[in-house]
Design a protein around this motif. Structure first.
Motif, PDB file in Angstrom:
ATOM      1  N   GLN A  36      -1.580  -3.393   7.180  1.00  0.00           N
ATOM      2  CA  GLN A  36      -0.174  -3.790   7.326  1.00  0.00           C
ATOM      3  C   GLN A  36       0.836  -2.731   6.906  1.00  0.00           C
ATOM      4  OE1 GLN A  36      -1.457  -6.680   4.535  1.00  0.00           O
ATOM      5  NE2 GLN A  36       0.156  -6.210   3.071  1.00  0.00           N
ATOM      6  N   GLU A  37       2.066  -2.892   7.400  1.00  0.00           N
ATOM      7  CA  GLU A  37       3.226  -2.177   6.873  1.00  0.00           C
ATOM      8  C   GLU A  37       3.587  -2.831   5.529  1.00  0.00           C
ATOM      9  OE1 GLU A  37       5.845  -1.864  10.908  1.00  0.00           O
ATOM     10  OE2 GLU A  37       5.379  -3.852  10.146  1.00  0.00           O
ATOM     11  N   ILE A  38       4.675  -2.376   4.921  1.00  0.00           N
ATOM     12  CA  ILE A  38       5.098  -3.016   3.671  1.00  0.00           C
ATOM     13  C   ILE A  38       5.525  -4.459   3.886  1.00  0.00           C
ATOM     14  CG2 ILE A  38       5.775  -0.869   2.543  1.00  0.00           C
ATOM     15  CD1 ILE A  38       8.709  -1.696   3.093  1.00  0.00           C
TER      16      ILE A  38
ATOM     17  N   VAL B  42       5.806 -11.523   1.005  1.00  0.00           N
ATOM     18  CA  VAL B  42       6.979 -10.696   1.279  1.00  0.00           C
ATOM     19  C   VAL B  42       7.756 -11.170   2.504  1.00  0.00           C
ATOM     20  CG1 VAL B  42       5.914  -8.674   0.215  1.00  0.00           C
ATOM     21  CG2 VAL B  42       5.686  -9.032   2.687  1.00  0.00           C
ATOM     22  N   SER B  43       7.206 -12.083   3.262  1.00  0.00           N
ATOM     23  CA  SER B  43       7.821 -12.456   4.540  1.00  0.00           C
ATOM     24  C   SER B  43       9.182 -13.114   4.369  1.00  0.00           C
ATOM     25  CB  SER B  43       6.896 -13.401   5.320  1.00  0.00           C
ATOM     26  OG  SER B  43       6.778 -14.658   4.666  1.00  0.00           O
TER      27      SER B  43
ATOM     28  N   ASP C  63      15.149  -8.152   1.465  1.00  0.00           N
ATOM     29  CA  ASP C  63      15.339  -6.708   1.582  1.00  0.00           C
ATOM     30  C   ASP C  63      14.149  -5.930   1.038  1.00  0.00           C
ATOM     31  OD1 ASP C  63      17.513  -7.320  -1.022  1.00  0.00           O
ATOM     32  OD2 ASP C  63      15.777  -6.022  -1.319  1.00  0.00           O
ATOM     33  N   VAL C  64      14.095  -4.665   1.413  1.00  0.00           N
ATOM     34  CA  VAL C  64      12.964  -3.813   1.080  1.00  0.00           C
ATOM     35  C   VAL C  64      12.850  -3.584  -0.424  1.00  0.00           C
ATOM     36  CG1 VAL C  64      11.996  -1.500   1.377  1.00  0.00           C
ATOM     37  CG2 VAL C  64      12.976  -2.691   3.326  1.00  0.00           C
ATOM     38  N   LYS C  65      13.986  -3.434  -1.099  1.00  0.00           N
ATOM     39  CA  LYS C  65      13.948  -3.203  -2.542  1.00  0.00           C
ATOM     40  C   LYS C  65      13.249  -4.351  -3.269  1.00  0.00           C
ATOM     41  CE  LYS C  65      17.946  -0.169  -3.148  1.00  0.00           C
ATOM     42  NZ  LYS C  65      19.267   0.007  -3.810  1.00  0.00           N
TER      43      LYS C  65
ATOM     44  N   VAL D 238       6.509  -7.062  -5.305  1.00  0.00           N
ATOM     45  CA  VAL D 238       5.156  -7.193  -4.751  1.00  0.00           C
ATOM     46  C   VAL D 238       4.429  -5.853  -4.694  1.00  0.00           C
ATOM     47  CG1 VAL D 238       3.783  -7.913  -2.770  1.00  0.00           C
ATOM     48  CG2 VAL D 238       5.779  -9.266  -3.455  1.00  0.00           C
ATOM     49  N   VAL D 239       4.940  -4.899  -3.924  1.00  0.00           N
ATOM     50  CA  VAL D 239       4.223  -3.648  -3.699  1.00  0.00           C
ATOM     51  C   VAL D 239       3.922  -2.929  -5.020  1.00  0.00           C
ATOM     52  CG1 VAL D 239       4.308  -1.389  -2.577  1.00  0.00           C
ATOM     53  CG2 VAL D 239       5.172  -3.404  -1.388  1.00  0.00           C
ATOM     54  N   SER D 240       4.843  -3.019  -5.967  1.00  0.00           N
ATOM     55  CA  SER D 240       4.646  -2.363  -7.258  1.00  0.00           C
ATOM     56  C   SER D 240       3.477  -2.925  -8.044  1.00  0.00           C
ATOM     57  CB  SER D 240       5.917  -2.481  -8.099  1.00  0.00           C
ATOM     58  OG  SER D 240       6.184  -3.836  -8.415  1.00  0.00           O
TER      59      SER D 240
END
Length: 292
Positions: free
Chosen positions: A86-88, A121-122, A126-128, A134-136
């Protein structure tokens, strides 16, 4: 947005261990991620399911099960298997469509939701927020283990061919492709679309593709945009030089005027010519290296 992504990654907090057997996501999201604005509906590619078996499945992993999207030809068995990373934005509609496109080419394509323990994340606007919340918190070790489990599931199901395994991924997933190619000696080939190549190391992401150029177990085709604001061309050239110095079979293609996410047909970043050329190169790469 992608430059913002690169800058934000530099200040992410250390890895936060996940709670054993606690999964935030037990089902995949539907539609496109909320943070993707605007959706370029007029150019978004939609691949139908005619002749396919497609839908959500559960992948057994070390501490439970994660949801995944699976697409494959409706008839047959022991298909060449491609894990789609997946993407972010997680496994949303674009990633599902990529799986269906690969299935139309005769592959069993599986996209595991690699954020399942850390968050959905859906619905984040926003990306931040996606990066911070999550990504962190997603460690590379967990991701590589989950991809191992995905290939094992495909083989055990009798639908996947253990001798013909490939991987492809986008943005966040493009970086993972390089890492996985250095992780799994059974992998035949990988295709990394505009994946980050280097950054500061931390407990969550201790090594990056540039650190692993001499350790790749499978050849990787890297597809990058020359106008990508988040991935400097000098890092791409450093990766190319490191591969050459190691005597590796991996290759990198740069599309001079393409921005980041040029295959993402649902976003304004989409560029038809490099996207179509990259897709052809990916299929040829898999065939050349024994995945097809």
């Amino acid at each position: 947005m992608e430059k913002e992504f690169e800058e934000e990654l530099k200040s992410l907090s250390p890895v936060v261990p996940f709670t054993r057997r606690h999964f935030v996501m037990t089902m995949l999201a539907s539609g496109f991620a909320l943070a993707v604005k605007p959706i370029a509906a007029q150019t978004a590619i939609t691949t139908d399911t005619a002749g396919l078996t497609a839908g959500e499945v559960k992948i057994p992993v070390a501490d439970g099960a994660i949801p995944a999207y699976r697409a494959m030809p409706a008839k047959g068995t022991r298909f060449p298997t491609v894990v789609v990373v997946q993407e972010i934005f997680g496994v949303h509609e674009h990633i599902k469509d990529v799986c269906r496109r690969l299935a139309k080419q005769g592959y069993l394509a599986v996209a595991p939701e690699l954020y399942a323990r850390q968050g959905d994340v859906s619905k984040m606007p926003d990306v931040k927020e996606i990066l911070a919340k999550v990504v962190s918190k997603v460690p590379d070790k967990q991701v590589l283990s989950d991809i191992d489990a995905t290939f094992a599931w495909a083989t055990k199901s009798d639908k996947g061919d253990a001798g013909r395994q490939g991987i492809t991924g986008f943005c966040w997933g493009g970086r993972i492709v390089w890492l996985y190619a250095a992780h799994n000696p059974k992998l035949k080939a990988g295709v990394a679309w505009y994946g980050r190549l280097t950054s500061e190391a931390n407990e969550r992401t201790p090594r990056h593709p540039l650190d692993l150029a001499g350790e790749l177990e499978a050849p990787v085709l890297g597809l990058y945009g020359g106008a990508d604001a988040g991935i400097p061309l000098d890092t791409v050239e450093r990766m190319r030089a490191a591969i050459k110095a190691a005597g590796g079979k991996s290759e990198i293609v740069v599309y001079a005027d393409a921005p980041h996410a040029f295959l993402a047909d649902y976003r304004p970043s989409y560029r038809k010519e490099p996207a179509e050329d990259g897709w052809r190169r990916m299929l040829a790469w898999f065939k050349q290296h024994g995945v097809a």
